[in-house]
Each structure stands twice: as structure tokens, then as C-alpha cells.
Enzyme design. Structure first.
Site, PDB file in Angstrom:
ATOM      1  N   GLU A  75      42.025  41.744  37.763  1.00  0.00           N
ATOM      2  CA  GLU A  75      40.717  42.369  37.596  1.00  0.00           C
ATOM      3  C   GLU A  75      39.703  41.943  38.660  1.00  0.00           C
ATOM      4  O   GLU A  75      38.516  42.248  38.533  1.00  0.00           O
ATOM      5  CB  GLU A  75      40.146  42.039  36.208  1.00  0.00           C
ATOM      6  CG  GLU A  75      40.948  42.575  35.049  1.00  0.00           C
ATOM      7  CD  GLU A  75      40.877  44.084  34.881  1.00  0.00           C
ATOM      8  OE1 GLU A  75      40.427  44.780  35.822  1.00  0.00           O
ATOM      9  OE2 GLU A  75      41.275  44.569  33.812  1.00  0.00           O
ATOM     10  N   TYR A 121      18.006  41.106  19.508  1.00  0.00           N
ATOM     11  CA  TYR A 121      18.701  40.128  20.343  1.00  0.00           C
ATOM     12  C   TYR A 121      19.563  40.803  21.400  1.00  0.00           C
ATOM     13  O   TYR A 121      19.694  40.306  22.526  1.00  0.00           O
ATOM     14  CB  TYR A 121      19.522  39.180  19.464  1.00  0.00           C
ATOM     15  CG  TYR A 121      18.659  38.573  18.391  1.00  0.00           C
ATOM     16  CD1 TYR A 121      17.744  37.570  18.710  1.00  0.00           C
ATOM     17  CD2 TYR A 121      18.691  39.045  17.085  1.00  0.00           C
ATOM     18  CE1 TYR A 121      16.906  37.046  17.757  1.00  0.00           C
ATOM     19  CE2 TYR A 121      17.854  38.511  16.110  1.00  0.00           C
ATOM     20  CZ  TYR A 121      16.962  37.521  16.457  1.00  0.00           C
ATOM     21  OH  TYR A 121      16.115  37.008  15.513  1.00  0.00           O
TER      22      TYR A 121
END
Length: 216
Positions: A75, A121
Site C-alpha cells: 500500500e 468528536y
């Protein structure tokens, strides 16, 4: 390895171990990286995040060329694409945590965010996180799909795959991934029910106060 690079490597490994301890990186999944000067240190291919060794990380130069250590995670193009997008970022974390994977299989909430502004949040700690169209893990196409997304963001969900977060350092990037996992857990648990989200005014107040981005 100079003292600064060693310190960066130790911080990266600590974040990897914490991700596993929290149940966010099953098996040998997930990969992490940190910028150290002109170099990028990255978890090697096939190595569980719980087993990362500061002296055995893959080292890439500023062009993404492998220059030292074991072979990097497949990746690495995805990480490099995220660094290009968030140029002030010092670390990138990619996890296959259960609820973000589940949420990444759902339709995106909007063009700019896979998840709704479900909690303050999420908005104040992460901001909007778009859904990156699916491409095979490790493929150049997946990195290209990230490159092609418009707008400003520091995190994303990869369709049918997991989460990707960029932040100042490994601990902050992991904190963002934890917040995405929690928001994803809430969204997945609410599927099939009506639920409330923050208003545009609420979102604007939080982004202005905390310096995140959310396009309502």
C-alpha cells in the site's frame, strides 16, 4: 539510523502495537508510515503491526523509491498519495478495523464524507472523510482514485476496504483512526433507523474552533 529517525521509527512501532492492542488491526492487516526528514519509514510487507521493529522498517526516499530495509507494504502508493494531498502530514495510518470496513461497504453519506456528522468528536477530531472508490488493494488505481477526489480532507474510507488517516505524527494519526472506527460503529448500529445528525451551524462552530474541514 540517526537519533531523530530512530525516534520516529519507535513512535511508528508504538502506534502499530497500540492499533493491535485495541483490536483495530486483525491478523497481518493494516500498514503505517512516518516521514523522517526526506525519508518515509513504513511497515514492511507481511509483518503484523504488533511485530514492527524500529530497526527493520522499510525506508523510501522522497520519490517513493525503496532505498533500505525490507520491502514495503504493497500500500505504499496509497500512503504517498495521502502525503501529496496532506502535505503537512507527518504520518499516515491505514487500518482494516471492523466497523470502518463495514461502513465503507455502505453508500456514502454525501459527496464529501462517507459518514454523517454523527458526533461532535468526529467533526472536531477528524473532519469529513470521503469514500474513495474501490480498486484492488496495493494497486496504482487505488492511489489514483484518492488523488482524483476533490476537496480538502485528512482522512478517508476506502470502499469495501478500511480507513486512511493522515496527521502530524503516528499517535495523532492513530487517534484519528480510532475516532473513525467509533463513528463508523455508531453509524452501522443505526442502520435501518431514523437518527439525528449535527446541524450545519453546529458543524461550522466545531470546524472553526478546531481547524477541521466539513462541507455541509
Amino acid at each position: 539510523m540517526n537519533p531523530t529517525t530512530l525516534e520516529d521509527a519507535e513512535r511508528l512501532c508504538a502506534a502499530g502495537r497500540r492499533a493491535v492492542d485495541l483490536g483495530l488491526s486483525p491478523g497481518a492487516s493494516g500498514n503505517v508510515s512516518v516521514r523522517s526528514g526526506d525519508l518515509t519509514l513504513m511497515s514492511p510487507t507481511g509483518v503484523p503491526l504488533s511485530e514492527l521493529d524500529p530497526g527493520e522498517l522499510s525506508v523510501l526516499d522522497d520519490s517513493g523509491r525503496h532505498v533500505d530495509g525490507p520491502a514495503p507494504s504493497k500500500e505504499f502508493p496509497l500512503h504517498l498519495a495521502m502525503y501529496r494531498r496532506v502535505q503537512r502530514a507527518g504520518s499516515v495510518v491505514h487500518l482494516h478495523s471492523p466497523h470502518t470496513v463495514a461502513a465503507s461497504c455502505l453508500p456514502a453519506w454525501s459527496k464529501t464524507s462517507a459518514l454523517p456528522p454523527i458526533t461532535p468528536y468526529l467533526v472536531m477530531r477528524v473532519g469529513q472523510a470521503p469514500l474513495v472508490p474501490y480498486a484492488a488493494p496495493g494497486s496504482a488505481r487505488l492511489a489514483q482514485n484518492l488523488d482524483e477526489l476533490p476537496g480538502d480532507f485528512r482522512a478517508a474510507l476506502l470502499a469495501n476496504h478500511g480507513s486512511l488517516v493522515a496527521a502530524a505524527d503516528p499517535a495523532a494519526a492513530l487517534d484519528g483512526a480510532i475516532e473513525l472506527e467509533e463513528a463508523s460503529r455508531i453509524v452501522v448500529s443505526l442502520q435501518g433507523r431514523e437518527f439525528s445528525v449535527l446541524t450545519p451551524e453546529d458543524v461550522r462552530e466545531l470546524t472553526e474552533r478546531y481547524g477541521t474541514v466539513w462541507e455541509c
